[in-house]
Design a protein around this motif. Structure first.
Motif, mmCIF file in Angstrom:
data_model
loop_
_atom_site.group_PDB
_atom_site.id
_atom_site.type_symbol
_atom_site.label_atom_id
_atom_site.label_comp_id
_atom_site.label_asym_id
_atom_site.label_seq_id
_atom_site.Cartn_x
_atom_site.Cartn_y
_atom_site.Cartn_z
ATOM 1 N N HIS A 39 -3.347 -0.069 4.010
ATOM 2 C CA HIS A 39 -3.516 1.315 3.558
ATOM 3 C C HIS A 39 -2.169 2.021 3.372
ATOM 4 O O HIS A 39 -2.047 2.927 2.542
ATOM 5 N N THR A 76 -7.213 2.594 8.534
ATOM 6 C CA THR A 76 -6.980 3.540 7.439
ATOM 7 C C THR A 76 -6.176 4.732 7.924
ATOM 8 O O THR A 76 -5.229 5.186 7.268
ATOM 9 N N THR A 127 -3.700 2.621 -0.195
ATOM 10 C CA THR A 127 -4.499 3.848 -0.143
ATOM 11 C C THR A 127 -3.638 5.109 -0.161
ATOM 12 O O THR A 127 -3.872 6.031 -0.952
#
Length: 321
Positions: free
Chosen positions: A155, A182, A159
């Motif tokens: 992540h 995350t 992300t």
């Protein structure tokens, strides 16, 4: 349009939904469910498997084994099927039936633990079972999403930069917390960004990830029955805890606007909406991360008998349009 030969090679990482019409506040939702595994867990699964391959841990006769409440199990099933590995997912009774059937359809084996550890709950029993397997047969390779740095690195690498590229003036980021992969990947990335970003962790009531008393949790995804080994609270500015009834109400609220999301997303959006209601939103750029979509929750969150049997017959009567 990309052309791929492996299912794990595709992930739509740049889709955001403006939820102002749904929740009444300026909130952008990063949708992570548009890949062949159907959730954000494909990113972590990719990173952990690739790392195990680089380190020589995975061999042709290896059997991947992992503890999962659902989404990571599906992601690893997709990757294992594509790469030719055997995969055993160790889960518990809270895992949705549709999720278990999906893993089996992809060729994986699913083991459901029936008992809970007095202190560590179902998770403790799942880990105990995996350790016994690994001790009995060297072919088993446990990726251990709870301690694997690849979980958060995925992540940090994907992300967070996807969010940063879309929202260069980001002020606050709401992130659901399970294993904390995350959360930690995004928090570490934005710690050194060009402007301060408030990191708000959203947890399920009854989870002990950030301390407190353990309680009943029936919706898989977020929350832990132990402190996540990956969690470093120095990167977290605030923690919100959301009751499962509020998760369900938010899921149904979004569904009434045509957005069918999973339980983790309902929890994050409910927490974010409550936070935004208590703060000035003038000029504020707020983003929440949606880990998955809602099809796997049709027999639970979106099934009236299941909901009313657990939470009471009036729970859905207060859902707002």
């Amino acid at each position: 349009m990309p052309v791929i030969s492996a299912p794990y090679a595709f992930n739509e990482g740049h889709l955001f939904v403006d939820l102002r019409a749904v929740c009444g506040y300026p909130l952008y939702l990063k949708c992570e469910g548009f890949n062949f595994a159907g959730s954000i867990k494909l990113k972590a699964a990719n990173e952990m498997v690739a790392s195990a391959e680089r380190d020589g841990l995975l061999k042709p006769d290896s059997i991947l084994v992992e503890s999962s409440s659902g989404n990571l199990g599906v992601a690893l099933s997709v990757i294992a099927a594509s790469k030719g590995y055997r995969f055993l997912c160790v889960t518990d009774s809270r895992c949705n039936l549709s999720t278990r059937l999906l893993m089996e359809a992809l060729g994986s084996e699913v083991h459901v633990v029936a008992d809970q550890d007095p202190k560590a709950g179902y998770l403790g029993k799942r880990i105990e079972y995996i350790r016994s397997l690994c001790a009995s047969d060297t072919r088993y390779v446990w990726l251990s999403q709870y301690t694997n740095a690849g979980n958060w690195w995925a992540h940090y690498r994907t992300t967070a930069p996807e969010i940063a590229g879309q929202f260069p003036e980001l002020d606050v980021l709401f992130i659901g917390t399970g294993t904390a992969g995350t959360l930690m990947g995004c928090a570490r990335y934005f710690r050194n960004w060009h402007r301060p970003v408030r990191i708000v962790a959203v947890d399920s009531a009854g989870s002990v990830a950030f301390g407190g008393e353990a309680g009943r949790r029936m919706i898989p995804g977020l929350g832990m029955s132990m402190r996540p080994p990956l969690l470093d609270e120095s990167y977290v500015d605030e923690v919100l805890r959301v009751e499962e009834m509020d998760t369900i109400r938010m899921c149904h609220r979004m569904a009434r606007h045509g957005f069918l999301f999973g339980g983790s997303t309902g929890t994050v959006v409910s927490g974010a909406t409550d936070w935004l209601a208590r703060h000035s939103t003038r000029g504020l750029t707020a983003v929440a991360i949606a880990p998955d979509l809602g099809e796997r929750y049709l027999d639970t969150i979106y099934q009236t008998n299941w909901v009313e049997g657990l939470y009471g017959e009036h729970i859905l009567g207060s859902v707002e349009n």
